[in-house]
Each structure stands twice: as C-alpha cells, then as structure tokens.
Design a protein around this motif. Structure first.
Motif, PDB file in Angstrom:
ATOM      1  N   ASP A   1       0.865  -1.177   0.000  1.00 44.23           N
ATOM      2  CA  ASP A   1       0.000   0.000   0.000  1.00 44.23           C
ATOM      3  C   ASP A   1       0.902   1.227   0.000  1.00 44.23           C
ATOM      4  O   ASP A   1       1.447   1.636   1.019  1.00 44.23           O
ATOM      5  CB  ASP A   1      -0.904  -0.005   1.243  1.00 44.23           C
ATOM      6  CG  ASP A   1      -1.805   1.234   1.275  1.00 44.23           C
ATOM      7  OD1 ASP A   1      -1.916   1.907   0.238  1.00 44.23           O
ATOM      8  OD2 ASP A   1      -2.360   1.525   2.344  1.00 44.23           O
ATOM      9  N   LEU A   2       1.070   1.800  -1.193  1.00 47.76           N
ATOM     10  CA  LEU A   2       1.995   2.927  -1.349  1.00 47.76           C
ATOM     11  C   LEU A   2       1.337   4.272  -1.100  1.00 47.76           C
ATOM     12  O   LEU A   2       2.022   5.297  -1.059  1.00 47.76           O
ATOM     13  CB  LEU A   2       2.609   2.905  -2.753  1.00 47.76           C
ATOM     14  CG  LEU A   2       3.387   1.636  -3.120  1.00 47.76           C
ATOM     15  CD1 LEU A   2       3.884   1.723  -4.557  1.00 47.76           C
ATOM     16  CD2 LEU A   2       4.558   1.427  -2.166  1.00 47.76           C
ATOM     17  N   SER A   3       0.033   4.279  -0.946  1.00 52.83           N
ATOM     18  CA  SER A   3      -0.693   5.539  -0.790  1.00 52.83           C
ATOM     19  C   SER A   3      -0.331   6.270   0.508  1.00 52.83           C
ATOM     20  O   SER A   3      -0.523   7.476   0.618  1.00 52.83           O
ATOM     21  CB  SER A   3      -2.201   5.295  -0.816  1.00 52.83           C
ATOM     22  OG  SER A   3      -2.597   4.453   0.255  1.00 52.83           O
TER      23      SER A   3
ATOM     24  N   ASN B   1       5.558  11.653  -1.782  1.00 50.37           N
ATOM     25  CA  ASN B   1       6.420  11.503  -2.958  1.00 50.37           C
ATOM     26  C   ASN B   1       7.892  11.416  -2.554  1.00 50.37           C
ATOM     27  O   ASN B   1       8.651  10.614  -3.100  1.00 50.37           O
ATOM     28  CB  ASN B   1       6.218  12.677  -3.910  1.00 50.37           C
ATOM     29  CG  ASN B   1       4.830  12.699  -4.515  1.00 50.37           C
ATOM     30  OD1 ASN B   1       4.054  11.756  -4.347  1.00 50.37           O
ATOM     31  ND2 ASN B   1       4.515  13.764  -5.237  1.00 50.37           N
TER      32      ASN B   1
ATOM     33  N   THR C   1       7.601  -1.384  -8.825  1.00 47.47           N
ATOM     34  CA  THR C   1       6.241  -0.970  -8.457  1.00 47.47           C
ATOM     35  C   THR C   1       6.243   0.444  -7.899  1.00 47.47           C
ATOM     36  O   THR C   1       5.343   1.247  -8.168  1.00 47.47           O
ATOM     37  CB  THR C   1       5.643  -1.934  -7.400  1.00 47.47           C
ATOM     38  OG1 THR C   1       5.697  -3.266  -7.895  1.00 47.47           O
ATOM     39  CG2 THR C   1       4.203  -1.568  -7.078  1.00 47.47           C
ATOM     40  N   ILE C   2       7.261   0.763  -7.116  1.00 52.10           N
ATOM     41  CA  ILE C   2       7.386   2.103  -6.539  1.00 52.10           C
ATOM     42  C   ILE C   2       7.659   3.120  -7.647  1.00 52.10           C
ATOM     43  O   ILE C   2       7.092   4.217  -7.660  1.00 52.10           O
ATOM     44  CB  ILE C   2       8.513   2.142  -5.489  1.00 52.10           C
ATOM     45  CG1 ILE C   2       8.174   1.206  -4.315  1.00 52.10           C
ATOM     46  CG2 ILE C   2       8.747   3.566  -4.989  1.00 52.10           C
ATOM     47  CD1 ILE C   2       9.275   1.090  -3.284  1.00 52.10           C
TER      48      ILE C   2
ATOM     49  N   HIS D   1       6.770   2.902 -10.757  1.00 56.93           N
ATOM     50  CA  HIS D   1       5.531   3.077 -11.513  1.00 56.93           C
ATOM     51  C   HIS D   1       4.591   4.026 -10.773  1.00 56.93           C
ATOM     52  O   HIS D   1       3.954   4.895 -11.388  1.00 56.93           O
ATOM     53  CB  HIS D   1       4.849   1.716 -11.712  1.00 56.93           C
ATOM     54  CG  HIS D   1       3.546   1.811 -12.439  1.00 56.93           C
ATOM     55  ND1 HIS D   1       3.450   2.077 -13.780  1.00 56.93           N
ATOM     56  CD2 HIS D   1       2.259   1.698 -11.974  1.00 56.93           C
ATOM     57  CE1 HIS D   1       2.182   2.114 -14.136  1.00 56.93           C
ATOM     58  NE2 HIS D   1       1.431   1.883 -13.063  1.00 56.93           N
ATOM     59  N   GLU D   2       4.505   3.886  -9.457  1.00 54.25           N
ATOM     60  CA  GLU D   2       3.648   4.757  -8.650  1.00 54.25           C
ATOM     61  C   GLU D   2       4.117   6.211  -8.748  1.00 54.25           C
ATOM     62  O   GLU D   2       3.296   7.138  -8.882  1.00 54.25           O
ATOM     63  CB  GLU D   2       3.665   4.297  -7.192  1.00 54.25           C
ATOM     64  CG  GLU D   2       2.949   5.210  -6.209  1.00 54.25           C
ATOM     65  CD  GLU D   2       1.444   5.248  -6.391  1.00 54.25           C
ATOM     66  OE1 GLU D   2       0.801   6.191  -5.901  1.00 54.25           O
ATOM     67  OE2 GLU D   2       0.895   4.324  -7.053  1.00 54.25           O
TER      68      GLU D   2
ATOM     69  N   ARG E   1       2.103   9.521 -10.268  1.00 52.75           N
ATOM     70  CA  ARG E   1       1.854  10.713  -9.452  1.00 52.75           C
ATOM     71  C   ARG E   1       2.282  11.996 -10.158  1.00 52.75           C
ATOM     72  O   ARG E   1       1.759  13.079  -9.865  1.00 52.75           O
ATOM     73  CB  ARG E   1       2.590  10.595  -8.112  1.00 52.75           C
ATOM     74  CG  ARG E   1       2.000   9.546  -7.181  1.00 52.75           C
ATOM     75  CD  ARG E   1       2.596   9.653  -5.792  1.00 52.75           C
ATOM     76  NE  ARG E   1       2.115   8.611  -4.901  1.00 52.75           N
ATOM     77  CZ  ARG E   1       2.332   8.585  -3.593  1.00 52.75           C
ATOM     78  NH1 ARG E   1       3.032   9.554  -3.019  1.00 52.75           N
ATOM     79  NH2 ARG E   1       1.867   7.597  -2.847  1.00 52.75           N
TER      80      ARG E   1
END
Length: 258
Positions: A4-6, A10, A24-25, A27-28, A32
C-alpha cells in the motif's frame, strides 16, 4: 502481498525506491507526476505544435520522469518537482531545437530587432520603447509588434540558451579543483547569476513581471494568462516577447562582462 503505497509521500517514495529499486514504486511515482507532464505539455504547446502533438510530448515526458527518478539525488537541496519540471521543459526545448523548425525569416527579423534594441540601449542608456525601436528599424509600430509576436517562440529558445550559458560555470571561469563538489567558486557563481536574474526581472515593467511569473512559475499558457489579465492573447504574446527580449539582453551583457 501487494504494497500500500498511498501512505507514503512523494519524497518518501523516492527514498524508498533508491534503496529498493522496486519497479512498483517507480511506476507509482510516474503516475503521481503524470499531471505535471500534461500541464507542462499543454503550457508549452506553442513551442512544438508545428511538429508534435500533446500526447507525443506527454509520452516523452514519461520517459523523462523515469530517467529523472534514476538520476535524482534526494540529498540535493532541491525538490524533485522542481528538478523534474526543469528536465521536462528542457526536453521540449531540445526537441524544438533538433527540429530546427523556426523559419529563417523569423530568425533574421528577431536578430535585426535584437541588434536595434542593443544599439538603442547603448545610445539612450535605457531600454527603448517599441516606437523608438520601430523608428530605428524604419518600420511601423504595427509591423514591429507583428514581428515581435512571430519571434515569441524563438525568444523563449534564445533565453533558454542564455540561461544555460550563465549557469554553465565552466564557460565563465576556470575552476582549479578537479572535484566540482569542493569548489566554492561554483556555488558563488550560481548564486551570483541568480541574483542577476532576479535583478533583471525586477527591472521589468509590472505587467511584464506578471506575465513572466504566470508563464514560468504558475506555468499558465498564453490563453490562460490573457484571461487572468483580461487582455487579448496577442497582447500577452507581445508583453511576453518584450520581457524576454529585455531579460536576454540584460543576461547577455552580464555574461559578456558588460
């Protein structure tokens, strides 16, 4: 188990990615900053509209973000938003340069106008009025404004090159140390150039300062600035061109030691 990166800011994600290299990080982070890419692409569309579409620039901007994430150093005294915004704008300007799409006549007229302004500045001891410049060039005020408007994008590119020359300390002074991180001269020259740039902006007329601020700081396009200032878009283009012309002359004189 999916992360859960939310919950991360940033900045925290950037640091986390530097330690883990988790795709994955990355890409997030790209997702953003997509709005920033699109915003800058729309704001600068006048620079590339003749050879590319907004979506083309957005795609290039995504690649710029991905590359920027790899190269960014969280320990630098700069926010990633500032760092990546500059890289995206630089990417767009580089594309325009490589296309060499600006008509030769526009370049020629812009250079003649610059020469006229420089001569008048030296003679009058101040920046000339549009009418004085038009008279010096033996053209009507209407023709002068038309030429100024057409050279608007060329002026943006020219200012960018002046800024690059000013921030590239190797072109301005011989630095003795091999390790650039240990060079106090490097920091001093950067700060000096910033002060000169601020001084140049402060010497602009109030409406010119506002247009520069809205365009480069708030990243509005010409149409949006026209709405904010309640004047026509061509008028904003003229104000912007006048401001860029003054800044370029001021900074060029500084770099040349005049």
């Amino acid at each position: 188990m999916e992360q859960d990166l939310s919950q991360y800011t940033n900045e925290e994600l950037l640091i986390k990615y530097k330690h883990t290299k988790d795709i994955t990080i990355k890409h997030e982070l790209v997702m953003r900053y997509m709005n920033m890419v699109r915003s800058i692409s729309i704001q600068m569309r006048d620079v590339y509209l003749s050879f590319a579409q907004v979506e083309d620039i957005v795609n290039e901007g995504v690649l710029t973000i991905m590359n920027g994430i790899e190269k960014f150093d969280p320990d630098m005294n700069v926010k990633f938003e500032t760092y990546i915004s500059k890289r995206i704008r630089g990417m767009i300007i580089d594309m325009a340069r490589k296309q060499d799409w600006i008509p030769r006549s526009v370049r020629k007229n812009a250079k003649e106008m610059d020469n006229a302004v420089t001569e008048l500045c030296n003679r009058l001891g101040r920046f000339p009025t549009p009418q004085e410049t038009a008279d010096h060039m033996n053209i009507t005020l209407e023709k002068y404004r038309e030429t100024l408007g057409k050279s608007n994008v060329y002026s943006v590119l020219s200012l960018d090159m002046v800024l690059e020359a000013g921030s590239d300390n190797k072109k301005m002074v011989q630095l003795p140390s091999i390790n650039e991180d240990d060079q106090p001269e490097d920091h001093y020259l950067q700060e000096e150039f910033k002060e000169v740039l601020v001084s140049a902006i402060n010497n602009l007329k109030e409406n010119e300062q506002k247009v520069i601020s809205l365009y480069y700081m708030d990243e509005l396009n010409m149409k949006e600035i026209a709405q904010v200032m309640s004047v026509s878009e061509p008028r904003i283009s003229q104000i912007h061109s006048n401001a860029i012309q003054k800044l370029r002359l001021y900074l060029t004189n500084f770099i040349d030691g005049k």
